[in-house]
Design a protein around this motif. Structure first.
Motif: not given
Length: 274
Positions: A129-143, A145-159
């Motif tokens: 995220x800190x590079x300023x590039x678009x970031x493509x988050x691939x959903x883990x095979x072990x998650x 889809x709802x749990x990706x909300x937590x992954x997005x929150x990490x990314x948002x907190x990083x800006x």
């Protein structure tokens, strides 16, 4: 429509009558392969008005066997990706596997991809995220889809403000994946464009003993289903001779099949949009 996608596809036709495509070989094997695939898929997409992002991994860090091919060297692979993007005037993407790679890879590619098996790695997401590039988050095979909300929150907190989400199947027992199309609308509720990875979703992880297997014949079926379920884009790996590919051959689409496949997929997408 996200403004960062408009900016990314500057000069390409991009509106709601088209899905966008991320496609290319699994890994950078050599310059000839990169240029052949990028050139042919670019031409097909120009004819069909499909916005196109060229994809190849400059390094394969997730391999079944220690003896498997991992790449031609980071700088060599990244240089070829950038060269292809400049030659065909297309954005390019590749995956990163550690936070140390992020800033370096961002000098060469337009989108940094977080592999599914690393989607919970906080420092990796933050660095991308800190590079300023678009970031493509691939959903883990072990998650879920709802749990990706937590992954997005990490990314948002990083800006993060420029994200993509990719569904690529869920572990279903040993050596198998299943694609649950409910995941597409659930992921879309998170507020970012959703991509369906049609070829990794038919992978059979470790199914070949010392390598992964795959069922490429089902990739077009799942791609059609994903567009009908509301996916904004598709991720498809392709190779002129998949059975001779150095990585993920069993699930890649033959390059010669791409024109017909993309025409078919575009019809599905437009029918759903109508």
């Amino acid at each position: 429509m996200k403004t960062y996608l408009k900016d990314l596809f500057n000069g390409q036709q991009y509106d709601e009558s088209n899905f966008f495509l991320i496609a290319g070989p699994c890994v950078v094997e050599n310059e000839e392969l990169v240029m052949e695939v990028a050139g042919k898929v670019s031409g097909i997409c120009s004819d069909l008005g499909i916005p196109y992002i060229f994809k190849a991994s400059y390094r394969k860090a997730n391999r079944t066997s220690a003896s498997s091919f991992t790449g031609i060297g980071d700088d060599n692979g990244l240089t070829l990706l950038k060269k292809a993007g400049e030659k065909f005037k297309r954005p390019v993407t590749s995956d990163i596997h550690s936070h140390e790679e992020a800033a370096h890879a961002a000098k060469y590619v337009d989108i940094l991809q977080i592999p599914a098996f690393l989607c919970r790695q906080t420092d990796l997401i933050e660095a991308a995220v800190q590079t300023g590039r678009i970031v493509n988050l691939k959903k883990g095979q072990f998650l879920s889809p709802q749990e990706m909300g937590q992954v997005i929150e990490k990314a948002r907190r990083a800006g993060a403000k420029k994200l993509l989400l990719t569904e690529r199947g869920t572990s279903f027992g040993y050596n198998n994946l299943v694609a649950d199309m409910r995941s597409i609308p659930i992921l879309r509720r998170l507020g970012y464009p959703v991509i369906f990875d049609a070829t990794h979703s038919v992978q059979l992880p470790g199914g070949g003993g010392s390598r992964s297997g795959g069922q490429r014949e089902f990739a077009p079926v799942l791609a059609r289903c994903a567009l009908a379920a509301g996916a904004d884009g598709l991720f498809i790996e392709t190779h002129p001779q998949p059975d001779r590919a150095l990585s993920d051959g069993p699930n890649m689409i033959p390059l010669a099949d791409m024109p017909g496949l993309l025409r078919e997929l575009l019809k599905v997408y437009r029918a759903v949009k109508r």
